[in-house]
Structures are given as C-alpha cells and as structure tokens.
Design an enzyme around this catalytic site. Structure first.
Site, PDB file in Angstrom:
ATOM      1  N   LYS A  22       0.856  -1.211   0.000  1.00  0.00           N
ATOM      2  CA  LYS A  22       0.000   0.000   0.000  1.00  0.00           C
ATOM      3  C   LYS A  22       0.882   1.248   0.000  1.00  0.00           C
ATOM      4  O   LYS A  22       0.645   2.190  -0.769  1.00  0.00           O
ATOM      5  CB  LYS A  22      -0.877   0.004   1.242  1.00  0.00           C
ATOM      6  CG  LYS A  22      -1.501   1.346   1.597  1.00  0.00           C
ATOM      7  CD  LYS A  22      -2.367   1.326   2.810  1.00  0.00           C
ATOM      8  CE  LYS A  22      -1.700   1.624   4.098  1.00  0.00           C
ATOM      9  NZ  LYS A  22      -1.391   3.051   4.359  1.00  0.00           N
ATOM     10  N   ASN A  23       1.921   1.241   0.854  1.00  0.00           N
ATOM     11  CA  ASN A  23       2.705   2.462   1.056  1.00  0.00           C
ATOM     12  C   ASN A  23       3.751   2.710  -0.016  1.00  0.00           C
ATOM     13  O   ASN A  23       4.425   3.739   0.011  1.00  0.00           O
ATOM     14  CB  ASN A  23       3.333   2.450   2.450  1.00  0.00           C
ATOM     15  CG  ASN A  23       2.258   2.588   3.522  1.00  0.00           C
ATOM     16  OD1 ASN A  23       1.098   2.897   3.227  1.00  0.00           O
ATOM     17  ND2 ASN A  23       2.614   2.326   4.762  1.00  0.00           N
ATOM     18  N   CYS A 116      -5.270   7.960   8.813  1.00  0.00           N
ATOM     19  CA  CYS A 116      -5.508   7.361  10.129  1.00  0.00           C
ATOM     20  C   CYS A 116      -5.385   8.402  11.234  1.00  0.00           C
ATOM     21  O   CYS A 116      -4.522   9.258  11.201  1.00  0.00           O
ATOM     22  CB  CYS A 116      -4.434   6.314  10.408  1.00  0.00           C
ATOM     23  SG  CYS A 116      -4.816   4.739   9.701  1.00  0.00           S
ATOM     24  N   ARG A 121      -1.079  14.981  11.992  1.00  0.00           N
ATOM     25  CA  ARG A 121      -0.316  14.582  10.806  1.00  0.00           C
ATOM     26  C   ARG A 121       0.118  15.851  10.050  1.00  0.00           C
ATOM     27  O   ARG A 121      -0.477  16.237   9.069  1.00  0.00           O
ATOM     28  CB  ARG A 121      -1.151  13.678   9.894  1.00  0.00           C
ATOM     29  CG  ARG A 121      -1.769  12.477  10.560  1.00  0.00           C
ATOM     30  CD  ARG A 121      -0.749  11.437  11.037  1.00  0.00           C
ATOM     31  NE  ARG A 121      -0.044  10.760   9.979  1.00  0.00           N
ATOM     32  CZ  ARG A 121      -0.515   9.674   9.366  1.00  0.00           C
ATOM     33  NH1 ARG A 121      -1.706   9.240   9.648  1.00  0.00           N
ATOM     34  NH2 ARG A 121       0.196   9.069   8.446  1.00  0.00           N
ATOM     35  N   ASP A 306       4.338   0.656  12.101  1.00  0.00           N
ATOM     36  CA  ASP A 306       3.132   0.013  11.557  1.00  0.00           C
ATOM     37  C   ASP A 306       2.958  -1.424  12.038  1.00  0.00           C
ATOM     38  O   ASP A 306       1.936  -2.046  11.764  1.00  0.00           O
ATOM     39  CB  ASP A 306       3.158   0.033  10.023  1.00  0.00           C
ATOM     40  CG  ASP A 306       3.066   1.439   9.486  1.00  0.00           C
ATOM     41  OD1 ASP A 306       3.338   1.644   8.294  1.00  0.00           O
ATOM     42  OD2 ASP A 306       2.747   2.352  10.279  1.00  0.00           O
ATOM     43  N   ARG A 398      -9.005  -0.197   4.286  1.00  0.00           N
ATOM     44  CA  ARG A 398      -8.159   0.818   3.643  1.00  0.00           C
ATOM     45  C   ARG A 398      -6.827   0.226   3.203  1.00  0.00           C
ATOM     46  O   ARG A 398      -6.241   0.671   2.216  1.00  0.00           O
ATOM     47  CB  ARG A 398      -7.876   1.956   4.628  1.00  0.00           C
ATOM     48  CG  ARG A 398      -9.043   2.853   4.921  1.00  0.00           C
ATOM     49  CD  ARG A 398      -8.566   4.058   5.702  1.00  0.00           C
ATOM     50  NE  ARG A 398      -7.334   4.559   5.112  1.00  0.00           N
ATOM     51  CZ  ARG A 398      -6.317   5.029   5.826  1.00  0.00           C
ATOM     52  NH1 ARG A 398      -6.379   5.073   7.137  1.00  0.00           N
ATOM     53  NH2 ARG A 398      -5.227   5.470   5.234  1.00  0.00           N
TER      54      ARG A 398
HETATM   55  C1  EPZ Z   1       4.068   6.948   6.115  1.00  0.00           C
HETATM   56  O1  EPZ Z   1       3.316   7.973   6.726  1.00  0.00           O
HETATM   57  C2  EPZ Z   1       3.134   5.751   6.063  1.00  0.00           C
HETATM   58  N1  EPZ Z   1       1.933   6.101   5.303  1.00  0.00           N
HETATM   59  C3  EPZ Z   1       2.717   5.353   7.485  1.00  0.00           C
HETATM   60  O2  EPZ Z   1       1.927   4.157   7.378  1.00  0.00           O
HETATM   61  C4  EPZ Z   1       3.969   5.037   8.297  1.00  0.00           C
HETATM   62  O3  EPZ Z   1       3.596   4.744   9.621  1.00  0.00           O
HETATM   63  C5  EPZ Z   1       4.897   6.269   8.279  1.00  0.00           C
HETATM   64  O4  EPZ Z   1       5.223   6.619   6.912  1.00  0.00           O
HETATM   65  C6  EPZ Z   1       6.195   6.008   9.029  1.00  0.00           C
HETATM   66  O5  EPZ Z   1       6.837   4.889   8.475  1.00  0.00           O
HETATM   67  C7  EPZ Z   1       1.956   6.006   3.951  1.00  0.00           C
HETATM   68  O6  EPZ Z   1       2.980   5.695   3.360  1.00  0.00           O
HETATM   69  C8  EPZ Z   1       0.680   6.320   3.229  1.00  0.00           C
HETATM   70  P1  EPZ Z   1       6.171  10.302   8.188  1.00  0.00           P
HETATM   71  P2  EPZ Z   1       3.870   9.493   6.721  1.00  0.00           P
HETATM   72  O7  EPZ Z   1       6.112  11.523   7.359  1.00  0.00           O
HETATM   73  O8  EPZ Z   1       4.639   9.743   5.476  1.00  0.00           O
HETATM   74  C9  EPZ Z   1       6.066  13.714  11.436  1.00  0.00           C
HETATM   75  C10 EPZ Z   1       0.101   2.742   7.732  1.00  0.00           C
HETATM   76  O9  EPZ Z   1      -0.391   2.217   8.745  1.00  0.00           O
HETATM   77  N2  EPZ Z   1       5.926  14.640  10.297  1.00  0.00           N
HETATM   78  O10 EPZ Z   1       7.349   9.400   8.070  1.00  0.00           O
HETATM   79  O11 EPZ Z   1       2.744  10.389   7.060  1.00  0.00           O
HETATM   80  C11 EPZ Z   1       4.851  12.819  11.596  1.00  0.00           C
HETATM   81  O12 EPZ Z   1       3.854  13.467  12.358  1.00  0.00           O
HETATM   82  C12 EPZ Z   1       0.552   4.198   7.778  1.00  0.00           C
HETATM   83  O13 EPZ Z   1       0.279   2.165   6.620  1.00  0.00           O
HETATM   84  C13 EPZ Z   1       6.057  16.006  10.536  1.00  0.00           C
HETATM   85  O14 EPZ Z   1       6.282  16.435  11.665  1.00  0.00           O
HETATM   86  O15 EPZ Z   1       4.860   9.439   7.959  1.00  0.00           O
HETATM   87  C14 EPZ Z   1       5.429  11.635  12.333  1.00  0.00           C
HETATM   88  O16 EPZ Z   1       5.527  11.938  13.704  1.00  0.00           O
HETATM   89  C15 EPZ Z   1       0.333   4.836   9.141  1.00  0.00           C
HETATM   90  N3  EPZ Z   1       5.933  16.864   9.482  1.00  0.00           N
HETATM   91  C16 EPZ Z   1       6.839  11.522  11.747  1.00  0.00           C
HETATM   92  O17 EPZ Z   1       7.125  12.793  11.162  1.00  0.00           O
HETATM   93  C17 EPZ Z   1       5.705  16.409   8.200  1.00  0.00           C
HETATM   94  O18 EPZ Z   1       5.633  17.246   7.283  1.00  0.00           O
HETATM   95  C18 EPZ Z   1       6.965  10.463  10.660  1.00  0.00           C
HETATM   96  O19 EPZ Z   1       5.964  10.708   9.701  1.00  0.00           O
HETATM   97  C19 EPZ Z   1       5.581  15.025   7.992  1.00  0.00           C
HETATM   98  C20 EPZ Z   1       5.699  14.159   9.051  1.00  0.00           C
END
Ligand code: EPZ
Length: 421
Positions: A22-23, A116, A121, A306, A398
């Site tokens: 998915k990701n 989610c 986010r 995850d 999802r």
């Molecule tokens: C991706 O989310 C995945 N989603 C998530 O999977 C996964 O948990 C996550 O990466 C971490 O591996 C998809 O790929 C669709 P991040 P993403 O940006 O990109 C903070 C699942 O269950 N952050 O790596 O949103 C954020 O709040 C889902 O399949 C900022 O502060 O995750 C978090 O604390 C859940 N500012 C951390 O960074 C930003 O602009 C990591 O988030 C972006 C993120």
C-alpha cells in the site's frame, strides 16, 4: 454493515499470498502525474486507499483501467491542478499530489490531507522541502497553494526530521528541477526505494534511495513505463503475528524477507521458529506460548511503527512483562483499550505501554479506530474465547487486501453475518 463476526480459539496454519505494498503503490500512483506518457503499474493492492487514489487521479482528468491488478494509466489529459476536498480528506497519501501537480502546472492546490487518526499529521516538512527548491507556498484556512514562478532549482536539503512522506515529496519534485538536489537525513524505508525505482524507469536520475542521503539530478521530462510494486512488508508481518499468537504455522509467499529483518529478529526472540527463502517466510510457533518482547519503534531500518499494534497483541498473550515504546506517532495506542476490554493486562502511558501476558483473551464487541489497530483487533478475535464483533471495519479495508478471506483460508472463521458463524 460495517462490522464482522469472528469465531475464536483458532489455530492459523497454511500459505498466504502477500499483496503489493500500500505504502509504495500510493506514492507511485500519484507520481504518474509527473509524465504525460502511458504507465502500467502491476501488483497494485485492491484496497480502499488505492480506489480513492484512482478517483483522485480521474478527478484531474486521468484515464485509468484496472485489469488483473495492473493499472493502465494515461495522464495526458490531466488539465487541473487541484482535486476535490471530499476525496483528498480521506487519505494521508493525497499530500503526494502536491509536488507532481506543482511540477506539471507550476501551480498546485491541495486541501489538508486525511488518513488514520494516529496523531496530528503535519505537512510542514513537505512544504519546507518544496520552498527550499524555490516554490512559493500560500497557506489558506483549509488548503495549501504552491506556486513555481520559475523552474525549481536543485538544492542541498537537510531534512530536519526523518519523514517518509516528505522525503518522497522532495525527491519527486527534484526529478524535474534544474540541477542537483541532495536530500540529507532522508527516510530509508523500502517504499522510498520502490518509488525511486519507478521514477528512474520513467527516466529520472535518482541514486541513494534507501540510504539517508539521496541524490537527484533533474531531467527535462519523464517518459512512460512499466513497474511492479514491491510486496507489502507490513501485511507480511501481520500474518506472521497471526501464526505466533495462534501457536500455528504460516508461510507468507511472494514477499521480500530482507525488508523485515528487525521484525523477524523480534519474532525469533519470542521463541518462534522462522525459516526464510528467496521470496517467502515461514513462521512455525510449534504450539508454544510466545515469550514477551520489548519494542521501541523508529524509522527504517529500525522497528516499524506500523507493526506496533500487532506486537502489543502478541505480548498480551505471551509469557512475561514487556514495554512497547511508540516514538513516531503521538496517538497510536487507541486500539489498546479494546484489548483491555478483552482481558489484556495493558497499562497505557504517554508514549509507551506496559504489557503483562495473560493466558486467554475473551470475546467482546470491539471498535476499530485506525488501520493497523483494526487488523490487530481482528487477529485478537481469532484467538479469543467466544465470538468477537469488530465494528468500523472500513479501517482495515483501507490497507489490507481480502484480509478476512486470507485469514479464513488459514483456518479462521470470519463472517459479515452472524448467522454464518
Ligand atoms: C508513512 O506515513 C506511512 N503512510 C505510514 O503508514 C507510516 O507509519 C509512516 O510513513 C512512518 O513509516 C503512507 O505511506 C501512506 P512520516 P507518513 O512523514 O509519510 C512527522 C500505515 O499504517 N511529520 O514518516 O505520514 C509525523 O507526524 C501508515 O500504513 C512532521 O512532523 O509518515 C510523524 O511523527 C500509518 N511533518 C513523523 O514525522 C511532516 O511534514 C513520521 O511521519 C511530515 C511528518
């Protein structure tokens, strides 16, 4: 009906075919906006988030056909730089439209994405990356407008926080920027490698994806091409947990063992017997009760957030005490209250939980709140005493393709209507 009925006391055994990631599929789908030529994407998981992503692309003017999990995409007619609010709001991945639309039209408008509810986010890192490349960002009440008054310029960017999403946003914009972009402190998740491989197939010039330093030399345009999406490492881990919690034996086929090293190490610590092949992983619990393991989530190659809910379930029915620390998201323990209802001994603290194994969980009427939590509650129902009801099943739909069907093929009994239990 948005619920399922699960008969408990099951031992799960057999072979399961792992679907596409998915990701990886979600960002790859949105990256097709970067080219006007035809694209074929194979091994696309048939899940709700993908359906929404396809609707978003069609709302821009793309033509998409889905035949046998291959998407045939023609983006030549994409003629608008914004997508409808009601679709954007449904998935976090919609943020990945921002960069491709900006690079294609010099302008993009994105409503704040959904996804989610596992904590706030933000998208500040995505925006900072685009600003570093020369974009102008205008924040409105519920949307973002990005403008490129002149072609974006490659830059040496240090990501202030490791972010999968923001790394992909910057990497994709840099493919069509002028000059060299270096992304330091980049996220290293395998899905980023898959996105980079896809973009390079289209003629991009990316190296270092999967490391913390990615180099992108901008090109004038991208062509069409074919890509097969990588297997889903989190779906794989979820089915391995299904074997461990039910003291069964499951073989995950068409997967990629090298991307689960940390998860497999932890599963071995529980006493599970693990064998791996080129594209398969077998977990045999040999009827034993697992030993509890401590978990602390971190960016790849650390332990994946995850897989955190699934391991909490494992620890709930394992021997001994354990601590699970969530370092990525602020609110990723909501599922724990549902497990406590079932008899799990879990203390929820600020960003960690303390778990004391019990011998058995009892069936309850449960409510899912997010994707991985929902899958965890379904697995809990498979081993609990009695018949468990899991509500709000739109969450698992999802991100898991045919999840109840795959579990039933392993010996579970999950039905959408109580009369068939
Ligand atoms: C991706 O989310 C995945 N989603 C998530 O999977 C996964 O948990 C996550 O990466 C971490 O591996 C998809 O790929 C669709 P991040 P993403 O940006 O990109 C903070 C699942 O269950 N952050 O790596 O949103 C954020 O709040 C889902 O399949 C900022 O502060 O995750 C978090 O604390 C859940 N500012 C951390 O960074 C930003 O602009 C990591 O988030 C972006 C993120």
């Amino acid at each position: 009906m948005n619920k399922i009925y699960i008969e408990g006391n099951k031992k799960l055994n057999g072979n399961v075919l792992i679907s596409g990631s998915k990701n990886a599929a979600l960002p790859i789908l949105f990256m097709t906006i970067l080219t006007k030529e035809k694209i074929e994407i194979n091994n696309v998981p048939q899940i709700q988030d993908i359906s929404i992503a396809v609707k978003l692309l069609k709302s821009l003017g793309a033509k998409i056909k889905n035949k046998n999990k291959i998407l045939y995409i023609d983006t030549s007619n994409i003629n608008i730089y914004y997508a409808p609010y009601h679709l954007i709001k449904q998935i976090r991945a919609s943020i990945w439209m921002l960069s491709p639309l900006l690079m294609r039209f010099g302008k993009a408008k994105i409503f704040f994405p959904g996804g989610c509810d596992i904590g706030f986010r933000p998208i500040d890192l995505h925006l900072k990356g685009l600003i570093a490349l020369g974009a102008k960002i205008i924040k409105k009440e519920n949307c973002i407008i990005a403008i490129a008054q002149k072609p974006l310029q490659g830059k040496h960017i240090y990501m202030e926080k490791i972010s999968v999403g923001a790394t992909i946003t910057v990497m994709s914009a840099a493919t069509l920027a002028e000059g060299l972009t270096i992304i330091e402190n980049a996220a290293q998740e395998p899905e980023i490698i898959d996105v980079a491989t896809f973009l390079n197939t289209l003629g991009a010039n990316i190296s270092g994806a999967g490391s913390n330093k990615i180099y992108v030399t901008g090109v004038v345009r991208l062509r069409g091409g074919y890509h097969k999406v990588m297997p889903d490492r989190i779906e794989t881990g979820t089915f391995l947990i299904a074997a461990a919690i039910s003291k069964g034996l499951i073989i995950c086929n068409k997967t990629e063992p090298k991307y689960l090293k940390n998860v497999l190490k932890k599963l071995s610590e529980t006493g599970a017997n693990i064998t791996i092949g080129k594209d398969w992983i077998k977990l045999d619990m040999k009827g034993k009760i697992p030993k509890a393991v401590n978990i602390s989530t971190s960016p790849y190659p650390g332990f994946p957030t995850d897989m955190q809910p699934q391991f909490t379930l494992l620890n709930s029915i394992s021997q001994g005490k354990s601590i699970i620390i969530e370092n990525i998201f602020k609110n990723r323990f909501t599922y724990a209250n549902e497990l406590i209802q079932m008899g799990a001994k879990i203390e929820v603290k600020k960003n960690y939980i303390i778990c004391k194994g019990v011998s058995k969980l009892s069936s309850k009427n449960l409510f899912s709140t997010d994707l991985r939590g929902s899958a965890t509650l379904i697995l809990a129902g498979c081993i609990a005493k009695g018949i468990t009801v899991v509500n709000n099943i739109h969450h698992f739909k999802r991100g898991y393709e045919s999840f109840p069907k795959k579990l039933n093929q392993l010996g579970a009994n999950i039905q959408y209507d109580m009369k068939y239990i």
